[in-house]
Design an enzyme around this catalytic site. Sequence first.
Site, PDB file in Angstrom:
ATOM      1  N   PRO A  10      -1.649   1.771  -0.514  1.00 27.49           N
ATOM      2  CG  PRO A  10      -2.380   0.650  -2.438  1.00 27.49           C
ATOM      3  CD  PRO A  10      -1.520   0.471  -1.218  1.00 27.49           C
ATOM      4  CG  ASP A  11      -5.442   7.013  -1.682  1.00 30.69           C
ATOM      5  OD1 ASP A  11      -5.315   6.466  -2.800  1.00 30.69           O
ATOM      6  OD2 ASP A  11      -5.339   8.238  -1.514  1.00 30.69           O
ATOM      7  CG  PHE A  12      -9.824   2.206  -1.513  1.00 26.56           C
ATOM      8  CD1 PHE A  12     -10.426   1.071  -2.007  1.00 26.56           C
ATOM      9  CD2 PHE A  12      -9.150   2.106  -0.305  1.00 26.56           C
ATOM     10  CE1 PHE A  12     -10.369  -0.139  -1.325  1.00 26.56           C
ATOM     11  CE2 PHE A  12      -9.079   0.917   0.388  1.00 26.56           C
ATOM     12  CZ  PHE A  12      -9.692  -0.208  -0.120  1.00 26.56           C
ATOM     13  NE  ARG A  13     -14.075   6.616  -3.289  1.00 23.19           N
ATOM     14  CZ  ARG A  13     -14.215   5.665  -2.387  1.00 23.19           C
ATOM     15  NH1 ARG A  13     -13.294   5.489  -1.475  1.00 23.19           N
ATOM     16  NH2 ARG A  13     -15.277   4.890  -2.392  1.00 23.19           N
ATOM     17  CG  ASN A  19      -7.729   2.998   7.166  1.00 29.62           C
ATOM     18  OD1 ASN A  19      -8.315   3.409   6.168  1.00 29.62           O
ATOM     19  ND2 ASN A  19      -6.894   3.744   7.864  1.00 29.62           N
ATOM     20  CB  ILE A  20      -9.771  -3.467   5.821  1.00 28.09           C
ATOM     21  CG1 ILE A  20      -9.016  -3.225   4.514  1.00 28.09           C
ATOM     22  CG2 ILE A  20     -11.217  -2.988   5.699  1.00 28.09           C
ATOM     23  CD1 ILE A  20      -9.576  -3.969   3.309  1.00 28.09           C
ATOM     24  CG  ASP A  21      -4.540  -0.540   7.524  1.00 31.12           C
ATOM     25  OD1 ASP A  21      -4.819  -0.524   8.740  1.00 31.12           O
ATOM     26  OD2 ASP A  21      -4.416   0.500   6.841  1.00 31.12           O
ATOM     27  CG  HIS A  62     -15.651   0.713   5.768  1.00 35.08           C
ATOM     28  ND1 HIS A  62     -15.050   1.786   5.149  1.00 35.08           N
ATOM     29  CD2 HIS A  62     -16.941   1.094   6.005  1.00 35.08           C
ATOM     30  CE1 HIS A  62     -15.932   2.756   5.005  1.00 35.08           C
ATOM     31  NE2 HIS A  62     -17.080   2.361   5.526  1.00 35.08           N
ATOM     32  CB  CYS A  86     -17.040 -20.674   6.803  1.00 39.18           C
ATOM     33  SG  CYS A  86     -17.915 -21.616   5.535  1.00 39.18           S
ATOM     34  CB  CYS A 136     -20.852 -23.710   8.462  1.00 35.31           C
ATOM     35  SG  CYS A 136     -19.034 -23.682   8.605  1.00 35.31           S
ATOM     36  N   GLY A 141      -7.142  11.922   7.105  1.00 40.04           N
ATOM     37  CA  GLY A 141      -6.865  11.038   5.980  1.00 40.04           C
ATOM     38  C   GLY A 141      -8.072  10.438   5.309  1.00 40.04           C
ATOM     39  CG  ASN A 186      -7.850  15.002   4.538  1.00 42.12           C
ATOM     40  OD1 ASN A 186      -7.451  13.874   4.820  1.00 42.12           O
ATOM     41  ND2 ASN A 186      -8.700  15.229   3.556  1.00 42.12           N
ATOM     42  NE  ARG A 187      -0.881  13.527   1.107  1.00 38.10           N
ATOM     43  CZ  ARG A 187      -0.244  12.640   0.346  1.00 38.10           C
ATOM     44  NH1 ARG A 187      -0.687  12.394  -0.880  1.00 38.10           N
ATOM     45  NH2 ARG A 187       0.824  12.010   0.796  1.00 38.10           N
ATOM     46  CB  CYS A 220      -2.177  12.278   7.997  1.00 36.54           C
ATOM     47  SG  CYS A 220      -3.668  12.532   7.012  1.00 36.54           S
TER      48      CYS A 220
END
Length: 426
Positions: A131-134, A205-207, A224, A232, A235, A296, A321-322, A360
């Site tokens: 899913p996207d975020f918004r 994207n972080i995927d 991002h 960690c 440390c 996107g 884009n949409r 897209c």
Amino acid sequence: MSPLFCKNHRFNSIERIINALKGHQFLTFPAQVAMSEDKGNPPKDEKKGGEKPSTSRATEFDVEAIRNFLAEKLSLLSSGGGADDEADARRAPKVLEKVDFDGLMQHWKEKGFRNIVTMVGAGISTSAGIPDFRSPDTGLYSNLQKYNLPHPTAIFELDYFMDNPQPFFTLAKELYPGTFKPTPCHYFVKLLHDKGWLRRHYTQNIDTLERIAGIPGEKMVEAHGTFFTNHCLGCRKAFTMEWMKEEIFADRVPTCTSCNGIVKPDIVFFGENLPMEFYELPQKDFRDCDLLIIMGTSLEVQPFASLPDKVNDTCVRLLVNRELVGNRDTIWSLFTRSSAGKMEFGMPESRRDVAWLGDCDDGVQAIADQLGIGDELRDLVKQEHARIDAESTEEPKKPAQPSKEPKEETSEPPKESKEAEKGKTD
């Protein structure tokens, strides 16, 4: 409402901005703004009497000093002779003979692009099931009620994470890389790289789907952050993606094997700095870019959303884009280099900005078909998905151990970058 914030009001010069700022009591400038900008020399009063300006003097608006401050610090440029910047932009020759999708593709086929930069958001991964975020109803932020958060974005806030990391890791299990396949968009960018056309790929994207698709790490700026590396928080010991996955899927909060601190994927939370590459690479990448492809993304999260303003004046910009995004009729347009940098997707006065509206995946296939590489893209997607399916049916490998050597913490980005809004995936 003040003219400074009126949607249709545009300023032609720094002087008009200064006059508008004078009427806003909420806006204060640092005392040094009122000082002379002449190569760091002190103000005249200080030269003569050796005394610092009074408090009242320091808070007065020195129009010339503020003009210099805005021009230098915010890169606001007024055109020579006071001409209207927007009129200058309209008089500038068109980069494309025909400013639409067909015209852009004809230009590409005839003249080619060799320094393409791609900018992407969550919209290129939705067809993979992420899913996207918004987006209303289906977006990630609309479906977090089960975590009992004080507000949806808390799940990506560092302070909340330190107090209660479990909601994030529960969500991470649902979204964890390795359970999704790259989309045609990801393989399109890979194809650009394979053909030697890709300068850099900037992703929110972080995927990690870009990495799974085979785009080399040195060709990417994961603005991002990413699940690919983990550290960690105490440390700074480094842990592999495989180790992190084992911990998350065992429903454990990952803790450091050395100091028992929380181990967090290297994704950027609100309140954290973006990776150093984001501050180091765009200046040259966007200066040399001849085609910027934006896909996107809502272009709402700063500082990522300001990247399109960094391109040179002859760079073509293509939005896949949409919906139309990025056209600047807001206060933010005051803080770009000039009105010539404002995006004009779908606007009749556009001289180099082209939009393709729709899904897209369909957009990149349309581009590939026009270039005569459509079948190549289809075959690449088919072959790679078959490979991923085959690998997923193999006997699971023994989980990897955490990295033995701690990874040194990167140096801090420039001071001004800390003042920018830090965001996550768009």
